[in-house]
Every structure is written in C-alpha cells, then in structure tokens.
Write a protein that holds these residues in place. Structure first.
Motif, PDB file in Angstrom:
ATOM      1  N   TYR A 194      -1.005   4.521   0.256  1.00 52.26           N
ATOM      2  CA  TYR A 194      -1.136   4.992   1.505  1.00 52.26           C
ATOM      3  C   TYR A 194      -0.005   5.526   2.526  1.00 52.26           C
ATOM      4  O   TYR A 194      -0.026   6.379   3.264  1.00 52.26           O
ATOM      5  N   TYR A 254      -7.961   4.725   6.420  1.00 54.44           N
ATOM      6  CA  TYR A 254      -7.117   3.737   6.335  1.00 54.44           C
ATOM      7  C   TYR A 254      -7.521   2.405   7.050  1.00 54.44           C
ATOM      8  O   TYR A 254      -7.526   1.414   6.630  1.00 54.44           O
ATOM      9  N   HIS A 259       0.877  -1.244  -0.139  1.00 54.88           N
ATOM     10  CA  HIS A 259       0.076   0.134  -0.111  1.00 54.88           C
ATOM     11  C   HIS A 259       0.729   1.285  -0.051  1.00 54.88           C
ATOM     12  O   HIS A 259       0.503   2.178   0.676  1.00 54.88           O
ATOM     13  N   VAL A 310      -8.292  -0.760   4.438  1.00 52.35           N
ATOM     14  CA  VAL A 310      -7.171  -1.479   3.969  1.00 52.35           C
ATOM     15  C   VAL A 310      -7.667  -3.045   4.110  1.00 52.35           C
ATOM     16  O   VAL A 310      -7.195  -3.703   3.114  1.00 52.35           O
TER      17      VAL A 310
END
Ligand code: SAH
Length: 194
Positions: free
Chosen positions: A129, A160, A126, A164
């Motif tokens: 992110y 988040y 990620h 996620v």
C-alpha cells in the motif's frame, strides 16, 4: 523535462506495475484459498481504486480530458514525479517478491498461508500500500491536471481507508497472537511514524 515525458513516465509506471504483477498473480492463482472476504464491498473498493489510479489518468494522457482542470506544467515537479515513479516500481517489485504466492488482489488467506514479516515487511506491515501511495503521489506530480492528477489519491485513499483495518482483522483471525505482536512492532506505511 517536458509534459510529454511526464505523461510517458506515468504510462511506464502503469505498464511496469502490470509486468511486475502478472507472474506473481499467475503463481498465486494456483494456490487454493482458505478464507476470503471477497464481496460487493471489496469489488466496489477495487473499482474505485482502479478508476482513480488507472482509468481517469490514462484517459487524460490519451485525450487531455478534462481540459477545465489543467494547470501550468512545472518541470521540477515532474522531475520529482519521475523519482517517485521509480520508488513506487521498486517497492512493488520488493513487496511482490516477499509475498510470493501469499499475495491476493483482494482480502484472502490462502492454504498454507505464510505470515511474511521479513525484508520489506520487517518494519512496515503494508508496504504494497506504501507503493500504491507512491503511485498516487507520482501521478499527482506528473500530470498537470487537478482531476487526473489527484484522482489516484482519492481513489486509492478510499480503498485504503475502508480496507486496511478489515485486512488486519482477517490477519488476526488467521494468525492470532503472532500478527498482534507484528502489529505492535511495525508501522502501517512508514516505520514508526504511520
Ligand atoms: N497489505 C499488504 C498486502 C497487500 S495484498 C501490503 O500492503 O503489503 C493483500 C493480501 O496480502 C491479503 O489478502 C492478505 O492475506 C495478504 N497479506 C497481508 N499482509 C501479509 C503478511 N504480512 N504476510 C502474508 N500475507 C499478507
């Protein structure tokens, strides 16, 4: 380093992010969607994140609101903030370049979606992110205000935390074993650590 330069660095972060994103957003818009998890939940999370990373700090930069939460400016802290700003923008650029037309603002799998596992995606799954976390940290370092500085960590942190695992579920649904294997050899945000 002065408070004005620190505020300008934050504005440049927001503008730079927008300029990096626009051409990729245009390209991915032309690619049809095969699977989508877009819904009220996703729109709420995106709004919370946008408020924390964009709206609250930009109102602060323009007006100084909320004044009660102001604290004394620290030039060294702001200087570190500028470095983190550069890292966030570099990371955004790398992730958009790597994802190309596979990118979506929300949770979607596109037609002929390619699982990207190379470049900046090689050791973390990620990295975009990671870039947003860097934005939130830069914001906290650049803006000497407890509300405007920390709203990015709260806003993006909410997106988040709630997104996620959902995103990884969608990727497993779409790619199966190759994504599970990719998960096993990568970290979410920082290689091996997190
Ligand atoms: N979580 C990733 C991507 C964020 S953009 C990151 O932080 O870098 C969100 C979209 O990217 C999702 O709709 C998903 O379909 C897509 N995506 C996530 N990981 C991907 C990967 N490794 N390869 C290709 N697409 C991916």
């Amino acid at each position: 380093m002065t408070p004005t330069i620190a505020k300008a660095a934050f504005v440049l972060l927001a503008v730079g992010w927008y300029l990096i994103r626009v051409p990729f957003a245009r390209k991915s818009r032309r690619t049809p969607i095969a699977r989508s998890a877009r819904g009220v939940r996703e729109i709420t999370l995106l709004s919370i994140s946008f408020t924390g990373l964009g709206l609250v700090p930009l109102v602060y930069v323009a007006t100084g609101f909320p004044k009660f939460a102001a604290y004394t400016f620290n030039p060294v802290q702001a200087f570190v903030g500028v470095i983190v700003t550069c890292a966030a923008l570099a990371m955004f650029r790398l992730t958009h370049k790597a994802l190309g037309r596979n990118w979506s603002v929300t949770l979607e799998v596109r037609e002929n979606h390619k699982l990207v596992t190379e470049g900046v995606y090689r050791r973390i799954r990620h990295p975009m992110y990671t870039a947003f976390w860097l934005w939130a940290v830069a914001q906290a370092l650049l803006l000497p205000n407890f509300v405007a500085g920390l709203s990015g960590i709260v806003g993006f942190g909410t997106l988040y935390l709630f997104r996620v695992a959902e995103e990884e579920r969608l990727m497993i649904e779409a790619f199966g074993e190759p994504y599970r294997a990719y998960m096993a050899r990568t970290g979410r945000l920082i290689p091996r650590i997190l």
